[in-house]
Design an enzyme around this catalytic site. Structure first.
Site, short mmCIF file in Angstrom:
data_model
loop_
_atom_site.label_atom_id
_atom_site.label_comp_id
_atom_site.label_asym_id
_atom_site.label_seq_id
_atom_site.Cartn_x
_atom_site.Cartn_y
_atom_site.Cartn_z
N CYS A 1 0.82 -1.23 0.00
CA CYS A 1 0.00 0.00 0.00
C CYS A 1 0.84 1.26 0.00
O CYS A 1 0.85 2.00 -0.98
CB CYS A 1 -0.92 0.01 1.22
SG CYS A 1 -2.14 -1.30 1.17
N1 LIG Z 1 -3.79 -5.99 2.20
C1 LIG Z 1 -4.14 -4.84 2.77
O1 LIG Z 1 -3.84 -4.61 3.93
C2 LIG Z 1 -4.90 -3.78 1.99
C3 LIG Z 1 -5.45 -2.72 2.72
C4 LIG Z 1 -6.20 -1.77 2.04
C5 LIG Z 1 -6.37 -1.87 0.67
N2 LIG Z 1 -5.79 -2.89 -0.03
C6 LIG Z 1 -6.05 -2.94 -1.47
O2 LIG Z 1 -6.95 -4.00 -1.74
C7 LIG Z 1 -6.67 -4.59 -3.01
C8 LIG Z 1 -6.43 -6.07 -2.86
O3 LIG Z 1 -5.29 -6.25 -2.04
P1 LIG Z 1 -4.94 -7.62 -1.32
O4 LIG Z 1 -3.85 -7.31 -0.35
O5 LIG Z 1 -6.17 -8.29 -0.85
O6 LIG Z 1 -4.33 -8.44 -2.55
P2 LIG Z 1 -4.00 -10.03 -2.61
O7 LIG Z 1 -2.93 -10.17 -3.62
O8 LIG Z 1 -3.82 -10.55 -1.22
O9 LIG Z 1 -5.35 -10.68 -3.15
C9 LIG Z 1 -5.85 -10.47 -4.42
C10 LIG Z 1 -6.59 -11.70 -4.88
O10 LIG Z 1 -7.16 -11.42 -6.15
C11 LIG Z 1 -7.04 -12.56 -6.97
N3 LIG Z 1 -7.13 -12.14 -8.36
C12 LIG Z 1 -6.21 -11.56 -9.14
N4 LIG Z 1 -6.74 -11.30 -10.35
C13 LIG Z 1 -8.01 -11.72 -10.34
C14 LIG Z 1 -9.06 -11.73 -11.30
N5 LIG Z 1 -8.87 -11.23 -12.51
N6 LIG Z 1 -10.22 -12.27 -10.93
C15 LIG Z 1 -10.40 -12.78 -9.69
N7 LIG Z 1 -9.46 -12.80 -8.74
C16 LIG Z 1 -8.27 -12.27 -9.06
C17 LIG Z 1 -5.70 -13.16 -6.57
O11 LIG Z 1 -5.61 -14.52 -6.92
C18 LIG Z 1 -5.70 -12.93 -5.05
O12 LIG Z 1 -6.30 -14.01 -4.37
C19 LIG Z 1 -5.49 -3.81 -3.56
O13 LIG Z 1 -5.96 -2.76 -4.35
C20 LIG Z 1 -4.83 -3.24 -2.31
O14 LIG Z 1 -4.09 -2.08 -2.59
C21 LIG Z 1 -5.07 -3.85 0.61
#
Ligand SMILES: NC(=O)c1ccc[n+]([C@@H]2O[C@H](COP(=O)([O-])OP(=O)(O)OC[C@H]3O[C@@H](n4cnc5c(N)ncnc54)[C@H](O)[C@@H]3O)[C@@H](O)[C@H]2O)c1
Length: 428
Positions: A260
Site C-alpha cells: 500500500c
Molecule cells: N492488504 C491490505 O492490507 C490492503 C489494505 C487496504 C487496501 N488494499 C487494497 O486492496 C486490493 C487487494 O489487495 P490484497 O492485499 O487483498 O491483494 P491479494 O494479492 O492478497 O489478493 C488479491 C486476490 O485477487 C485474486 N485475483 C487476481 N486477479 C483476479 C481476477 N482477474 N479475478 C479474480 N481474482 C483475481 C488473486 O488470486 C488474489 O487471491 C489492492 O488494491 C490493495 O491495494 C489492501
C-alpha cells in the site's frame, strides 16, 4: 442477500467472512484454484486468519468459493478486491480490475450492485471500470445497474482491527447507487461514511496512505539529521507523543514496505499529470523513503568497521523478512532491498523470520526464492559478524539476541528493551 466477492486475498477473504457472519450468503470468486480449493476445504492461507473460522462458515453454507464467474448471475452485489500494483515503470497497473470487469460483465443483470474496493486513482470506477462493465453487459451504469467505490481499511497484524468496527467510506455513481451500497455494507459494518461520489471515496483512500508515506518520510529524514547531531530520534518521538493534541507519532525504519504505502501515492501522481498537476510532497517522500535502505547499509558498514571488518566477506543475518511486525506478508519488503545491497557489496547473507520459513518465488526478487530462514540457535547466531534487525516481530527473543550476537544494527529500536546486552548495538 447473496453476494460475490472477487479476489480472495488479504482484503477479500476477511471481508467475505465478515459478510458471512452477518447473515449474507457469500460466494468468493478467484482465478487461483488453489485458494478456492483451500477455502472450500476450510483451510486458511493467510497467517492471521484461522482455518476453523473459514470452515465454520463453509459448514453453515454461508460461504463458498469458486473460479466460475457465471455465479454473478445469481447474486445481488459484486465486491471487487483484486490487486492494484505498479508496473515496471512505476505507473498504475489496473489490469486486474479491467480483467475482473470483463469476467463479470457478461453475467450482470438489472438491479445488481458492483462495488470496487481496490485502492486506485480517482476516476477508475466511473471511467475505466464503468466502460468495461457497460461494454460487456450492454447495460448502463446508474440506470440498469448500480456502481460504487468503497476503500478497504485493513490493518494486518493488528489484533484490534476488526472489519465490522472500522468505519467504511462509500461513494456511489448516483444517489441510488449510494443507497444500494449503504444497504449492502449496513448488513456487516457498524459505521458507514457516505461521500458524494466514487471519486471522493477513491481520493479519501489515497489521502490516508499518502499521509502515512509523507509522515514516515519526515521521521526518516529527522532520524538522519538528529543522528548527525547525536540526538536519538526515538527518544524525541516518544517525548513528543506525550503531547495530547496536534501530534501523531510515526516511526522511522529501513524503508517502506507492503503493498500500500510504497505504491498507492504514485497512483495519484500518475493521474495528477493528466490535470497538469505535480505531487511534490509524494515524490519527495518517495525519494527520502527509498534512500533509507542505503542509509542502513552504511550504518552496517560503520558497525563492521568498528570491529576492523568490511562488508565484503562478512556474514550478516537479517532479522525479519516480512514488511511489518507479526505478519507473514513479505510483499515490497525493504529487507529484500537490504539483502540485495549487502550481497552486492560482497556480504554472505542469511535471514531469520518465524513467519516466513522459506522465500516464495516473487517477480521482484526471484533470486531469493527457496532461501530458508535459519534456526534460532545460540551457536548459529553468534557465528554472524553482524545481525541487522529490519522487522521486529514480537516472537523474537531479543534478550537472547543481545546475549548471543556480536554486533546488532537495529532499525526498529527494539533492542532498547534489553538491558546491558553483551552485543554491540547500533541504531540505524
Ligand atoms: N492488504 C491490505 O492490507 C490492503 C489494505 C487496504 C487496501 N488494499 C487494497 O486492496 C486490493 C487487494 O489487495 P490484497 O492485499 O487483498 O491483494 P491479494 O494479492 O492478497 O489478493 C488479491 C486476490 O485477487 C485474486 N485475483 C487476481 N486477479 C483476479 C481476477 N482477474 N479475478 C479474480 N481474482 C483475481 C488473486 O488470486 C488474489 O487471491 C489492492 O488494491 C490493495 O491495494 C489492501
Amino acid at each position: 442477500m447473496k453476494i460475490a466477492i472477487v479476489g480472495l486475498g488479504y482484503v477479500g477473504l476477511p471481508l467475505s467472512l465478515q459478510f458471512a457472519r452477518s447473515g449474507v450468503t457469500v460466494i468468493g470468486l478467484d482465478i487461483d484454484p488453489e485458494k478456492v480449493n483451500a477455502i472450500n476445504a476450510g483451510k486458511s492461507y493467510i497467517k492471521h486468519i484461522e482455518g476453523p473460522v473459514i470452515a465454520d462458515q463453509i459448514a453453515k453454507k454461508a460461504f463458498s468459493a469458486s473460479t466460475d464467474f457465471s455465479n454473478v448471475r445469481n447474486v445481488d452485489a459484486v465486491v471487487i478486491c483484486v490487486p492494484t500494483p505498479l508496473n515496471k515503470n512505476r505507473e498504475p497497473d489496473i489490469s486486474y480490475i479491467i480483467k475482473t470487469g470483463e469476467s463479470i460483465a457478461p453475467h450482470l443483470h438489472k438491479g445488481i450492485l458492483v462495488v470496487l474496493e481496490s485502492t486506485t486513482y480517482p476516476g477508475t470506477t466511473d471511467e475505466d471500470l464503468r466502460k468495461v462493465l457497460e461494454k460487456g453487459s450492454g447495460l448502463k451504469a446508474g440506470t440498469d445497474f448500480h456502481l460504487a467505490f468503497s476503500p478497504e481499511r485493513e490493518d494486518p497484524g493488528n489484533p484490534h482491527s476488526v472489519v465490522a468496527t472500522i468505519p467504511k467510506v462509500i461513494g456511489g455513481l448516483t444517489p441510488a447507487c449510494l443507497e444500494k451500497t449503504k444497504e449492502l455494507y449496513g448488513k456487516a459494518i457498524t459505521t458507514l461514511v457516505p461521500v458524494s461520489s466514487c471519486r471522493a471515496a477513491e481520493a479519501t483512500k489515497l489521502l490516508e496512505n499518502i499521509f502515512r508515506g509523507v509522515n514516515i518520510a519526515l521521521v526518516n529524514e529527522l532520524k538522519v539529521v538528529y543522528d548527525a547531531m547525536v540526538i536519538d530520534v526515538w527518544e524525541v518521538i516518544n517525548a513528543a507523543k506525550t503531547k495530547p493534541f496536534g501530534f501523531m507519532a510515526f516511526y522511522p525504519g529501513p524503508g517502506l514496505g507492503g503493498h500500500c504505502i510504497p505504491i498507492d501515492p504514485f497512483y495519484l501522481t500518475w493521474k495528477a499529470r493528466e490535470y497538469g498537476q505535480n505531487t511534490r510532497f509524494i515524490e519527495l517522500a518517495g525519494e527520502v523513503n527509498t534512500a533509507m535502505p542505503l542509509h542502513v547499509v552504511h550504518r552496517v558498514a560503520e558497525a563492521l568497521n568498528n570491529d576492523k571488518k568490511s562488508v565484503k566477506g562478512s556474514k550478516i543475518l537479517l532479522l525479519g523478512l516480512s514488511y511489518k511486525a507479526n505478519v507473514d506478508d513479505d510483499r515490497e519488503s525493504p529487507t529484500y532491498v537490504l539483502m540485495d545491497l549487502l550481497k552486492e557489496r560482497g556480504a554472505e547473507i542469511s535471514y531469520y523470520d518465524p513467519f516466513v520459513p522459506v522465500v516464495r518465488p516473487t517477480r521482484e526478487h526471484p533470486h531469493w526464492a527457496g532461501t530458508k530462514s535459519i534456526a534460532w540457535d545460540k551457536n548459529l547466531i553468534s557465528s554472524f559478524d553482524a545481525v541487522l534487525i529490519a522487522t521486529a516481530h514480537d516472537a523474537v527473543n531479543y534478550k537472547e539476541l543481545g546475549a548471543w550476537a556480536k554486533t546488532v544494527v537495529d532499525t526498529r529500536n527494539v533492542m532498547h528493551q534489553v538491558p546491558n546486552p553483551t552485543a554491540k548495538v547500533y541504531k540505524a
